[in-house]
Design an enzyme around this catalytic site. Sequence first.
Site, PDB file in Angstrom:
ATOM      1  N   GLU A   1       0.827  -1.218   0.000  1.00  0.00           N
ATOM      2  CA  GLU A   1       0.000   0.000   0.000  1.00  0.00           C
ATOM      3  C   GLU A   1       0.856   1.261   0.000  1.00  0.00           C
ATOM      4  O   GLU A   1       1.948   1.275   0.576  1.00  0.00           O
ATOM      5  CB  GLU A   1      -0.871   0.017   1.265  1.00  0.00           C
ATOM      6  CG  GLU A   1      -1.846  -1.139   1.328  1.00  0.00           C
ATOM      7  CD  GLU A   1      -2.461  -1.350   2.706  1.00  0.00           C
ATOM      8  OE1 GLU A   1      -3.563  -1.908   2.769  1.00  0.00           O
ATOM      9  OE2 GLU A   1      -1.838  -0.977   3.720  1.00  0.00           O
TER      10      GLU A   1
ATOM     11  N   ASP B   1      -7.972  -5.154   8.210  1.00  0.00           N
ATOM     12  CA  ASP B   1      -7.616  -3.893   7.557  1.00  0.00           C
ATOM     13  C   ASP B   1      -7.453  -4.020   6.047  1.00  0.00           C
ATOM     14  O   ASP B   1      -6.744  -3.238   5.426  1.00  0.00           O
ATOM     15  CB  ASP B   1      -6.332  -3.314   8.195  1.00  0.00           C
ATOM     16  CG  ASP B   1      -5.156  -4.284   8.132  1.00  0.00           C
ATOM     17  OD1 ASP B   1      -5.333  -5.406   7.611  1.00  0.00           O
ATOM     18  OD2 ASP B   1      -4.057  -3.926   8.582  1.00  0.00           O
TER      19      ASP B   1
END
Length: 346
Positions: A66, A237
Amino acid sequence: MDNAINQSVSNVSFISVNDMIQLLKRVGIENFISELVEYLEQDYLNWASFDKSPRFAAHSPEGVIELMPIGGDEKFSFKYVNGHPKNTQSGLQTVTAFGVLSDVATGYPLLLSEMTILTALRTAATSVMMAKYLAPKNATTMAMIGCGAQSEFQITAFSKVLGIKTIRLYDINPQAIQKCTENMMNKGLTLITCDSAQEAVKGADIITTCTADKKNATILTNSMITDSVHINAIGGDCPGKTELEIQLLSRADVFIEYEPQTRIEGDIQQLPSDSPITEMYRVINGELPGRTSPQQLTIFDGVGFAIEDYSALRYVYDLVNKHGNCQQLGLLVNPDDPRNLFGLTA
Ligand code: NAD
């Protein structure tokens, strides 16, 4: 020639893993977390001034990589971070990270920092900051489910900032519990090893779930949880990676960081897209209440948002300037004539 090149370079402050460890020793991990909570609150109070977006996430069967950017009025930051739950089986971290803080006025980077340790610190500081608004008053006991890399940071934050005294530990891996117990020994805490998540939550005022598995896991079911507790759920998450049973989410008051990101990544990905949630900046700025009664069941569905990395980098940059102890990296060109970039290569 070499001299000419050296003079044509300007530096960026650089914090290696060793530098971060030295900085932590100097400041003290508990002080570091408390001071970081103040930086987080300042930035959450300035929520409207930030350019925000959900993070960019490249998913693969084993994990995710990410990029987490955010722009403030004066500074900009981004973090590179991965999440690979199976990494520990081959001796690697589940989460590793580094990040950059830049000056908005010039666009120049100011700081390049390791962020694996810093992410654990900022996640713990974020969890406890949210719990200040959401946890039952005078909470003394926390269940810590998932005793991996993040766990001791979470325990340290909750004991320092909220005065938690008893920790009920559970992990599917007994060695993880043992490691956590050894690290947290002799810190004035009562540490209780539990044989299941069900046992761990008994009598806990706060329940932290911080497990790593790339699936829709059910760490906490609805029937395990009584009202009047606060759940700090931070392991779910990613799309397809959750920790809480849907009925538990539906029953509780759910608080989140940033809706466009948490709807995709948080435990609330299991709920309809218009299910009621509260973004925490509205609680922190006093617009909406956090916990309103002792009987309330609250959940912080934390996925980690870029503003928290921004606060952490901003804090580290201030520390570095105060203590003046970091390395300098010759990362930027600085020719006498800014237009003569080519001249550096001649
Ligand atoms: P880790 O791999 O070091 O530890 C995870 C632990 O969870 C392991 O000890 C594992 O045995 C345990 N576990 C797995 N399944 C379990 C289960 N069903 N019941 C009990 N324990 C179980 O990982 P970490 O670095 O500690 O990160 C933990 C999680 O937190 C990861 O999913 C990571 O992505 C997430 N995380 C979230 C944030 C955030 O801001 N929300 C920040 C950092 C990490």
